[in-house]
Design a protein around this motif. Structure first.
Motif, PDB file in Angstrom:
ATOM      1  N   GLY A 151       0.806  -1.217   0.000  1.00  0.00           N
ATOM      2  CA  GLY A 151       0.000   0.000   0.000  1.00  0.00           C
ATOM      3  C   GLY A 151       0.834   1.259   0.000  1.00  0.00           C
ATOM      4  O   GLY A 151       0.537   2.226  -0.696  1.00  0.00           O
ATOM      5  N   VAL A 152       1.934   1.225   0.788  1.00  0.00           N
ATOM      6  CA  VAL A 152       2.827   2.385   0.856  1.00  0.00           C
ATOM      7  C   VAL A 152       3.361   2.733  -0.526  1.00  0.00           C
ATOM      8  O   VAL A 152       3.332   3.882  -0.969  1.00  0.00           O
ATOM      9  CB  VAL A 152       4.002   2.100   1.828  1.00  0.00           C
ATOM     10  N   VAL A 153       3.859   1.709  -1.230  1.00  0.00           N
ATOM     11  CA  VAL A 153       4.474   1.929  -2.544  1.00  0.00           C
ATOM     12  C   VAL A 153       3.435   2.394  -3.565  1.00  0.00           C
ATOM     13  O   VAL A 153       3.640   3.387  -4.276  1.00  0.00           O
ATOM     14  CB  VAL A 153       5.168   0.639  -3.037  1.00  0.00           C
ATOM     15  N   LEU A 154       2.320   1.688  -3.662  1.00  0.00           N
ATOM     16  CA  LEU A 154       1.354   1.982  -4.720  1.00  0.00           C
ATOM     17  C   LEU A 154       0.695   3.348  -4.538  1.00  0.00           C
ATOM     18  O   LEU A 154       0.555   4.115  -5.510  1.00  0.00           O
ATOM     19  CB  LEU A 154       0.299   0.886  -4.780  1.00  0.00           C
ATOM     20  N   VAL A 155       0.283   3.664  -3.324  1.00  0.00           N
ATOM     21  CA  VAL A 155      -0.370   4.955  -3.099  1.00  0.00           C
ATOM     22  C   VAL A 155       0.598   6.107  -3.352  1.00  0.00           C
ATOM     23  O   VAL A 155       0.264   7.093  -4.019  1.00  0.00           O
ATOM     24  CB  VAL A 155      -0.950   5.040  -1.673  1.00  0.00           C
ATOM     25  N   ALA A 156       1.820   5.986  -2.826  1.00  0.00           N
ATOM     26  CA  ALA A 156       2.806   7.045  -3.040  1.00  0.00           C
ATOM     27  C   ALA A 156       3.142   7.200  -4.515  1.00  0.00           C
ATOM     28  O   ALA A 156       3.251   8.310  -5.039  1.00  0.00           O
ATOM     29  CB  ALA A 156       4.070   6.757  -2.235  1.00  0.00           C
ATOM     30  N   MET A 157       3.286   6.077  -5.232  1.00  0.00           N
ATOM     31  CA  MET A 157       3.659   6.135  -6.639  1.00  0.00           C
ATOM     32  C   MET A 157       2.564   6.713  -7.515  1.00  0.00           C
ATOM     33  O   MET A 157       2.841   7.252  -8.599  1.00  0.00           O
ATOM     34  CB  MET A 157       4.041   4.739  -7.139  1.00  0.00           C
ATOM     35  N   LEU A 158       1.314   6.643  -7.098  1.00  0.00           N
ATOM     36  CA  LEU A 158       0.238   7.296  -7.852  1.00  0.00           C
ATOM     37  C   LEU A 158       0.471   8.800  -7.911  1.00  0.00           C
ATOM     38  O   LEU A 158       0.325   9.431  -8.967  1.00  0.00           O
ATOM     39  CB  LEU A 158      -1.118   6.990  -7.218  1.00  0.00           C
ATOM     40  N   GLY A 159       0.831   9.375  -6.757  1.00  0.00           N
ATOM     41  CA  GLY A 159       1.104  10.811  -6.739  1.00  0.00           C
ATOM     42  C   GLY A 159       2.411  11.155  -7.417  1.00  0.00           C
ATOM     43  O   GLY A 159       2.494  12.113  -8.195  1.00  0.00           O
ATOM     44  N   VAL A 160       3.439  10.347  -7.155  1.00  0.00           N
ATOM     45  CA  VAL A 160       4.741  10.600  -7.765  1.00  0.00           C
ATOM     46  C   VAL A 160       4.658  10.448  -9.280  1.00  0.00           C
ATOM     47  O   VAL A 160       5.321  11.169 -10.033  1.00  0.00           O
ATOM     48  CB  VAL A 160       5.808   9.639  -7.186  1.00  0.00           C
ATOM     49  N   GLY A 161       3.822   9.509  -9.749  1.00  0.00           N
ATOM     50  CA  GLY A 161       3.655   9.315 -11.187  1.00  0.00           C
ATOM     51  C   GLY A 161       3.151  10.555 -11.888  1.00  0.00           C
ATOM     52  O   GLY A 161       3.610  10.903 -12.986  1.00  0.00           O
ATOM     53  N   VAL A 162       2.209  11.257 -11.288  1.00  0.00           N
ATOM     54  CA  VAL A 162       1.700  12.501 -11.867  1.00  0.00           C
ATOM     55  C   VAL A 162       2.801  13.553 -11.891  1.00  0.00           C
ATOM     56  O   VAL A 162       3.002  14.245 -12.897  1.00  0.00           O
ATOM     57  CB  VAL A 162       0.478  13.010 -11.071  1.00  0.00           C
ATOM     58  N   ALA A 163       3.541  13.674 -10.781  1.00  0.00           N
ATOM     59  CA  ALA A 163       4.620  14.662 -10.720  1.00  0.00           C
ATOM     60  C   ALA A 163       5.730  14.339 -11.715  1.00  0.00           C
ATOM     61  O   ALA A 163       6.339  15.243 -12.305  1.00  0.00           O
ATOM     62  CB  ALA A 163       5.188  14.711  -9.298  1.00  0.00           C
ATOM     63  N   GLU A 164       5.981  13.035 -11.931  1.00  0.00           N
ATOM     64  CA  GLU A 164       7.053  12.636 -12.853  1.00  0.00           C
ATOM     65  C   GLU A 164       6.655  12.849 -14.305  1.00  0.00           C
ATOM     66  O   GLU A 164       7.391  13.467 -15.085  1.00  0.00           O
ATOM     67  CB  GLU A 164       7.398  11.166 -12.620  1.00  0.00           C
ATOM     68  N   HIS A 165       5.493  12.356 -14.701  1.00  0.00           N
ATOM     69  CA  HIS A 165       5.100  12.405 -16.113  1.00  0.00           C
ATOM     70  C   HIS A 165       4.628  13.789 -16.559  1.00  0.00           C
ATOM     71  O   HIS A 165       4.600  14.068 -17.755  1.00  0.00           O
ATOM     72  CB  HIS A 165       4.025  11.348 -16.378  1.00  0.00           C
TER      73      HIS A 165
ATOM     74  N   LEU B 259      -0.258  11.857   2.509  1.00  0.00           N
ATOM     75  CA  LEU B 259       0.244  13.225   2.363  1.00  0.00           C
ATOM     76  C   LEU B 259       1.283  13.301   1.240  1.00  0.00           C
ATOM     77  O   LEU B 259       1.322  14.272   0.476  1.00  0.00           O
ATOM     78  CB  LEU B 259       0.850  13.705   3.681  1.00  0.00           C
ATOM     79  N   ILE B 260       2.126  12.275   1.129  1.00  0.00           N
ATOM     80  CA  ILE B 260       3.072  12.218   0.009  1.00  0.00           C
ATOM     81  C   ILE B 260       2.304  12.218  -1.310  1.00  0.00           C
ATOM     82  O   ILE B 260       2.653  12.921  -2.258  1.00  0.00           O
ATOM     83  CB  ILE B 260       3.960  10.966   0.115  1.00  0.00           C
ATOM     84  N   PHE B 261       1.244  11.409  -1.366  1.00  0.00           N
ATOM     85  CA  PHE B 261       0.417  11.348  -2.573  1.00  0.00           C
ATOM     86  C   PHE B 261      -0.108  12.735  -2.948  1.00  0.00           C
ATOM     87  O   PHE B 261       0.035  13.191  -4.088  1.00  0.00           O
ATOM     88  CB  PHE B 261      -0.746  10.378  -2.346  1.00  0.00           C
ATOM     89  N   LEU B 262      -0.687  13.421  -1.973  1.00  0.00           N
ATOM     90  CA  LEU B 262      -1.284  14.739  -2.245  1.00  0.00           C
ATOM     91  C   LEU B 262      -0.227  15.789  -2.575  1.00  0.00           C
ATOM     92  O   LEU B 262      -0.421  16.612  -3.480  1.00  0.00           O
ATOM     93  CB  LEU B 262      -2.112  15.190  -1.036  1.00  0.00           C
ATOM     94  N   LEU B 263       0.901  15.756  -1.845  1.00  0.00           N
ATOM     95  CA  LEU B 263       1.924  16.789  -2.019  1.00  0.00           C
ATOM     96  C   LEU B 263       2.718  16.617  -3.316  1.00  0.00           C
ATOM     97  O   LEU B 263       3.489  17.504  -3.683  1.00  0.00           O
ATOM     98  CB  LEU B 263       2.872  16.800  -0.821  1.00  0.00           C
TER      99      LEU B 263
END
Length: 519
Positions: free
Chosen positions: A94-108, A314-318
């Motif tokens: 859960g930690v990886v997938l939820v965080a990566m959803l937000g990071v994916g938007v910031a990356e792409h 919070l990582i996801f949102l930020l």
């Protein structure tokens, strides 16, 4: 690929040893299959030892430890009926997938790309390695954020600077996991370990009270030590050894790090302002003494506080919100569908990790239920106690025993729940304080994190490496991290003994001796 021409690859016994580790390790089956085979082995051993009577007392129950037979009919039925829950409840997933959803938007969207361009412009190349390790160490404050943010970004940053990306991943992994007990900033792990230490100390002295920051000065000083040692190992051992390792991954998909355009800078500043505003709002909500983000005792850093439990969302949102703002501002996102596509791309890269996480979750659950890990920890501690060694040798013995047990029992709190009630009272009777015992445990717990495939995030780091070198396997990563692990284990032990010898306080209201001088 040769990304660092001013250093020479290590030669001789060290190079041959690491090459052997890599070669043998990479002949092992896929990590998912290793977890599956390990689970079957645990089943067999649980059946083999289930009828054996052990004298070891489980400190959690006060009763003789019993190995549970996982091949019994009711155990197999429970295994099948709970398999889905075991997998979906696997915390790192859960930690990886939820965080990566937000990071994916910031990356792409290009937000991270532009941020790295601007950061690299002001970061001297010669200070890149210690900067990465420093950020990795500080990331402990945000629980598991370092694994999903710092480690992959370190690879991208090293690649952008013309250095081998696997060296960046290794440096960050060493800081995040190998230096887990080094940090300038207090985090939730401090009160968590303190609670077990205090309970264990009260076995001998019911009135014993331990300050949650009883190791803070030592962990702060350790941060500088780990940064310097990790810097040397990365630049003088790891990266030179990687000189002849070619990049054959999907490097064409990596961002180009030319000068940021004016529109990219403008969009980045707008998105960063939004991120800062979000952090300010979080502070405004969390600061009041009666904030809903605080735990019942008013703490923000306690693991039970809603703030600490919300780190991953919070990582996801930020990252998701500023990433979306940047994407629409610069034009990489034309519609909401583009944003969803970015999240989908981030998830597609996690497919392999999800498969490994499935088998990893089943293995860890089986190992825990069998009680074999608890038996290993308790018997090892009793053996150390029976040896009756001098105080300094005993402390080092605790460090090395903890490092060994850590290869099989990954959770820091679970290990200390088992070992603390044995180590702390034992050393108190030898005149060693609970504060020093806890510090020794933390050194051993951190040092071997980075060489055990059973650590839940280990397969994820393998995936990060495969992005650049497709043939990366367990052996590659172990061989890459082994110099850090050995150096941390030996060097950090010596550092603790020297720190103890100089009499520098370990932390707030701490001592080295029991009973404390003047008490």
């Amino acid at each position: 690929m040769n990304n660092n021409n001013d250093v020479q690859a290590p030669s001789g016994a060290i190079a041959r040893f690491l090459n052997t580790i890599e070669r043998v390790g990479n002949k092992l089956p896929d990590p998912a299959i290793i977890f599956l085979v390990a689970m079957l082995l645990i089943w067999f051993l649980s059946w083999l030892f289930s009828g054996t009577t052990f004298d070891a007392i489980d400190p959690r129950t006060g009763e003789a430890i019993v190995v549970n037979n996982l091949l019994a009919g009711d155990s197999l039925a429970t295994f099948l009926s709970s398999m889905v829950k075991t997998f979906t409840g696997f915390a790192p997933l859960g930690v990886v997938l939820v965080a990566m959803l937000g990071v994916g938007v910031a990356e792409h969207s290009g937000f991270i790309n532009t941020g790295l361009k601007l950061m690299l412009k002001v970061t001297p190349k010669q200070l890149l390695t210690p900067s990465i390790i420093l950020v990795a160490i500080v990331s402990h404050t945000a629980t598991d954020a370092g694994y999903v943010l710092v480690i992959p970004l370190a690879g991208v940053i090293f690649y952008a600077m013309g250095r081998h990306p696997l060296a960046g991943i290794a440096a960050a992994f060493a800081g995040v996991s190998g230096g887990f007990s080094a940090n300038f900033i207090p985090s939730g792990i401090d009160p968590l370990l303190q609670s077990f230490t205090q309970s264990a100390a009260q076995i001998i002295n019911p009135d014993m009270a331990i300050n949650p920051l009883n190791n803070w000065f030592f962990t702060s000083a350790s941060s500088l030590f780990i940064i310097l040692l990790g810097w040397y190992i990365t630049d003088k051992i790891i990266e030179p050894r990687l000189q002849n390792t070619p990049l054959d991954g999907d490097t064409e998909d990596l961002p180009a790090f030319d000068e940021a355009r004016s529109d990219e800078k403008r969009a980045f500043y707008i998105a960063s302002t939004v991120m800062i505003a979000g952090l300010a709002l979080l502070w405004f909500v969390s600061a009041p003494a009666d904030s809903a983000m605080r735990s019942s005792d008013g703490s923000l850093t306690n693991f039970r506080s809603p703030l600490m439990q919300s780190i991953v969302p919070l990582i996801f949102l930020l990252f998701w919100i500023p990433g979306a703002v940047y994407g629409f501002a610069v034009g990489t996102f034309k519609s909401s569908k583009d944003m969803i596509d970015a999240m989908s791309k981030a998830m597609s890269g996690m497919a392999y990790y999800i498969v490994m996480a499935f088998f990893c979750a089943l293995f860890i659950a089986a190992f825990s239920k069998s009680n074999l890990g608890a038996l290993l920890a308790i018997e090892g501690a009793q053996l150390l106690k029976a040896m009756a060694l001098p105080s300094s040798v005993t402390v080092v013995g605790i460090i090395f025993l903890t490092a060994f047990v850590n290869l099989f029992v990954g959770s820091s709190s679970a290990k200390w729940a088992l070992l603390g009630p044995i180590f702390v009272p034992m050393l108190m009777q030898l005149g060693i304080s609970p504060d020093l015992t806890q510090a020794a445990y933390r050194v051993g717990d951190s040092s071997s994190n980075i060489i055990t495939p059973l650590m839940p995030y280990f397969p994820l780091v393998v995936v990060y490496c495969q992005k650049y070198v497709k043939g990366t396997g367990i052996g590659t990563l172990i061989a890459m991290m082994l110099p850090y692990s050995i150096a941390f284990l030996i060097g950090w032990s010596i550092f603790l003994l020297a720190y103890w010898g100089l009499g520098i306080p370990l932390g707030l209201q701490s001592s080295y001796a029991y009973p404390a001088i003047g008490s």
